[in-house]
Design an enzyme around this catalytic site. Sequence first.
Site, PDB file in Angstrom:
ATOM      1  N   PHE A  56       0.817  -1.226   0.000  1.00 50.38           N
ATOM      2  CA  PHE A  56       0.000   0.000   0.000  1.00 50.38           C
ATOM      3  C   PHE A  56       0.846   1.269   0.000  1.00 50.38           C
ATOM      4  O   PHE A  56       0.492   2.279   0.578  1.00 50.38           O
ATOM      5  CB  PHE A  56      -1.017  -0.014   1.153  1.00 50.38           C
ATOM      6  CG  PHE A  56      -2.266  -0.732   0.738  1.00 50.38           C
ATOM      7  CD1 PHE A  56      -2.260  -2.107   0.624  1.00 50.38           C
ATOM      8  CD2 PHE A  56      -3.408  -0.035   0.385  1.00 50.38           C
ATOM      9  CE1 PHE A  56      -3.379  -2.790   0.164  1.00 50.38           C
ATOM     10  CE2 PHE A  56      -4.531  -0.713  -0.075  1.00 50.38           C
ATOM     11  CZ  PHE A  56      -4.513  -2.084  -0.182  1.00 50.38           C
ATOM     12  N   LEU A  57       1.971   1.156  -0.673  1.00 55.75           N
ATOM     13  CA  LEU A  57       2.835   2.332  -0.826  1.00 55.75           C
ATOM     14  C   LEU A  57       2.998   2.633  -2.307  1.00 55.75           C
ATOM     15  O   LEU A  57       4.008   3.176  -2.722  1.00 55.75           O
ATOM     16  CB  LEU A  57       4.209   2.050  -0.215  1.00 55.75           C
ATOM     17  CG  LEU A  57       4.392   2.284   1.283  1.00 55.75           C
ATOM     18  CD1 LEU A  57       5.870   2.202   1.648  1.00 55.75           C
ATOM     19  CD2 LEU A  57       3.829   3.638   1.725  1.00 55.75           C
ATOM     20  N   GLY A  86      -9.843   4.191  -4.814  1.00 58.41           N
ATOM     21  CA  GLY A  86     -11.271   4.232  -5.142  1.00 58.41           C
ATOM     22  C   GLY A  86     -11.919   2.945  -4.688  1.00 58.41           C
ATOM     23  O   GLY A  86     -11.448   2.305  -3.748  1.00 58.41           O
ATOM     24  N   CYS A  93     -15.238   0.484  -1.104  1.00 54.69           N
ATOM     25  CA  CYS A  93     -14.992   0.460   0.356  1.00 54.69           C
ATOM     26  C   CYS A  93     -14.266   1.680   0.901  1.00 54.69           C
ATOM     27  O   CYS A  93     -14.791   2.371   1.782  1.00 54.69           O
ATOM     28  CB  CYS A  93     -14.220  -0.795   0.722  1.00 54.69           C
ATOM     29  SG  CYS A  93     -15.200  -2.276   0.467  1.00 54.69           S
TER      30      CYS A  93
HETATM   31  C1  UDX Z   1     -10.330  -2.840   0.306  1.00 53.01           C
HETATM   32  C2  UDX Z   1      -9.572  -3.510   1.468  1.00 53.01           C
HETATM   33  O1  UDX Z   1      -8.233  -3.787   1.047  1.00 53.01           O
HETATM   34  C3  UDX Z   1     -10.275  -4.783   1.899  1.00 53.01           C
HETATM   35  O2  UDX Z   1      -9.607  -5.352   3.021  1.00 53.01           O
HETATM   36  C4  UDX Z   1     -11.719  -4.440   2.268  1.00 53.01           C
HETATM   37  O3  UDX Z   1     -12.419  -5.613   2.609  1.00 53.01           O
HETATM   38  C5  UDX Z   1     -12.412  -3.746   1.116  1.00 53.01           C
HETATM   39  O4  UDX Z   1     -11.673  -2.586   0.721  1.00 53.01           O
HETATM   40  P1  UDX Z   1     -10.589  -3.238  -2.309  1.00 53.01           P
HETATM   41  O5  UDX Z   1     -11.530  -2.083  -2.306  1.00 53.01           O
HETATM   42  O6  UDX Z   1     -10.953  -4.456  -3.072  1.00 53.01           O
HETATM   43  O7  UDX Z   1     -10.299  -3.713  -0.805  1.00 53.01           O
HETATM   44  O8  UDX Z   1      -9.215  -2.703  -2.929  1.00 53.01           O
HETATM   45  P2  UDX Z   1      -7.706  -2.528  -2.453  1.00 53.01           P
HETATM   46  O9  UDX Z   1      -6.870  -3.540  -3.109  1.00 53.01           O
HETATM   47  O10 UDX Z   1      -7.588  -2.404  -1.005  1.00 53.01           O
HETATM   48  O11 UDX Z   1      -7.399  -1.114  -3.128  1.00 53.01           O
HETATM   49  C6  UDX Z   1      -8.159   0.040  -2.785  1.00 53.01           C
HETATM   50  C7  UDX Z   1      -7.759   1.215  -3.636  1.00 53.01           C
HETATM   51  O12 UDX Z   1      -6.472   1.693  -3.275  1.00 53.01           O
HETATM   52  C8  UDX Z   1      -7.697   0.920  -5.132  1.00 53.01           C
HETATM   53  O13 UDX Z   1      -8.235   1.992  -5.852  1.00 53.01           O
HETATM   54  C9  UDX Z   1      -6.213   0.772  -5.410  1.00 53.01           C
HETATM   55  O14 UDX Z   1      -5.866   1.076  -6.735  1.00 53.01           O
HETATM   56  C10 UDX Z   1      -5.652   1.802  -4.427  1.00 53.01           C
HETATM   57  N1  UDX Z   1      -4.268   1.529  -4.031  1.00 53.01           N
HETATM   58  C11 UDX Z   1      -3.974   0.416  -3.296  1.00 53.01           C
HETATM   59  C12 UDX Z   1      -3.268   2.402  -4.384  1.00 53.01           C
HETATM   60  O15 UDX Z   1      -3.508   3.412  -5.053  1.00 53.01           O
HETATM   61  N2  UDX Z   1      -1.994   2.144  -3.966  1.00 53.01           N
HETATM   62  C13 UDX Z   1      -1.676   1.054  -3.230  1.00 53.01           C
HETATM   63  O16 UDX Z   1      -0.489   0.877  -2.893  1.00 53.01           O
HETATM   64  C14 UDX Z   1      -2.690   0.154  -2.889  1.00 53.01           C
END
Ligand code: UDX
Length: 470
Positions: free
Chosen positions: A268-269, A276, A279
């Site tokens: 998540f970096l 988006g 959730c």
């Molecule tokens: C998220 C949570 O991870 C999950 O535990 C919860 O149950 C539901 O919400 P999800 O919405 O499927 O899951 O997507 P996730 O993979 O977490 O990514 C969320 C958003 O963050 C996406 O738009 C993704 O592109 C963005 N993101 C994620 C980034 O921009 N950078 C990152 O390093 C990680």
Amino acid sequence: MNIAIVGSGYVGLVAAACMAEIGHQVICVDNDEQKVRALRDGECIIHEEFLPELLKRHGGTNLRFTTDLPAAVRDSSVVFIAVGTPPCETGEADLSVLETVCHDIAANVDRYKVVVVKSTVPVGTNDWVRRILIRYGASQKQFCVTSNPEFLREGTAVTDFLYPDRIIIGSDCGRSRMIMEQLYEPLTTGAYAQSEGAIPIPDEAPLPAQLITTHTRSAEMIKHASNAFLAMKVSFINAVANICEVAGADVSEVCDGMGADHRIGNKFLKPGIGYGGSCFPKDLMALHAVAREYGTGFHLLEEVMRINEDQRKFFLRKVRSALWTLKGKRLAVLGLAFKGGTDDIRESPAIAMVRLLLKEKCQIVAYDPAAMERTRQEFDDDSLTFAESAYEAARGADAMLILTDWEEFSILDFDRLKRELRHPIIVDGRNMYSLEEMERNGFTYVSVGRPDTVATANDAAIKERKTEAA
Ligand code: UDX
């Protein structure tokens, strides 16, 4: 065990299929007749790896679909509520569907049942569910309300469910806790992972799954706080990326350096055009509303949301800086889903970018491996058309924009792309490529938090002038 799962959205459907996969008898309830009919016919209504296999494996035997909520409740000893909790205008979670479902459950609690709240809800909701069940006729001794938040991610939902980092059981009653522990036993003992035909274990999956029991209110908080923390990480690195750009640092190197610290971790970096999905945006607003309601405030979340909004504007600025004027420019857009691996466009930053670009009067030819159908239904604009491949989208385009991190966008054939594009310009909102690769292949490449690479002497001169001006 006989389980009813109310709601066949992302969480409900995946939970239902996975509960059947680990050996339970599952009935999945939805009031949308069309959806139920499709599921009964074996149609997989969402794009999710392994889900079609599970529906095929268990559909009609230990996984059934119905619109008859009362019967499903009567036939089950555990009733999961997995209905939507969308945001109200004020940001609070709208719990009206949850309440309606509780009315129907209450009327059909004829023997002891565990009522499990799987929907993401604000802290204190489980207490309300208990109160409403009693108010609508359930006897206090015949049920226990338990919080069991779901952490699955779209795109990896099935493996997230079957091989989770943790299972949270929030319960203030011993009997329901024991039942929940039995329910998840195939995952917590590792028995499912070893069973024949088990869905393959992902590389980093912790085995066996860890089950954490907490008080109900803590479980509710764990879900909201986890999502808010992850969103904060994304916004944090996006803000860092913006400084890197101006200061001449490379955010990829910064991420590697930061992520090597185990306390921070490298997940998540990834900077980009912002988070988006169904959730993060909703849960942040809901947690913010909870903090407001309890009078503690949580201004940090406001900043997380603001950075996320700004990230889109900054990206638009990048497109402009690569093309000068935007009106009438033909742009190839790669990616519409909110992230790779899903057809979900809810709160998709890619869709937000498309809207901004259409407002600037650009001509957009978009391609996404899974989300084009859903996008088509959202837009009625002649300036947005769709292509069958990245290369078709690139044909005659002034530039290509990468807006979603689909894996296939990280292995594009550069020679072919250059033949198709009018100019070899890529503005990448997901940092899919290394700068060296793009420079070597002769692209003007603009990404997030990293220096631009320039394809032609002309572009190089422009960049030099811009740097001097900055
Ligand atoms: C998220 C949570 O991870 C999950 O535990 C919860 O149950 C539901 O919400 P999800 O919405 O499927 O899951 O997507 P996730 O993979 O977490 O990514 C969320 C958003 O963050 C996406 O738009 C993704 O592109 C963005 N993101 C994620 C980034 O921009 N950078 C990152 O390093 C990680």
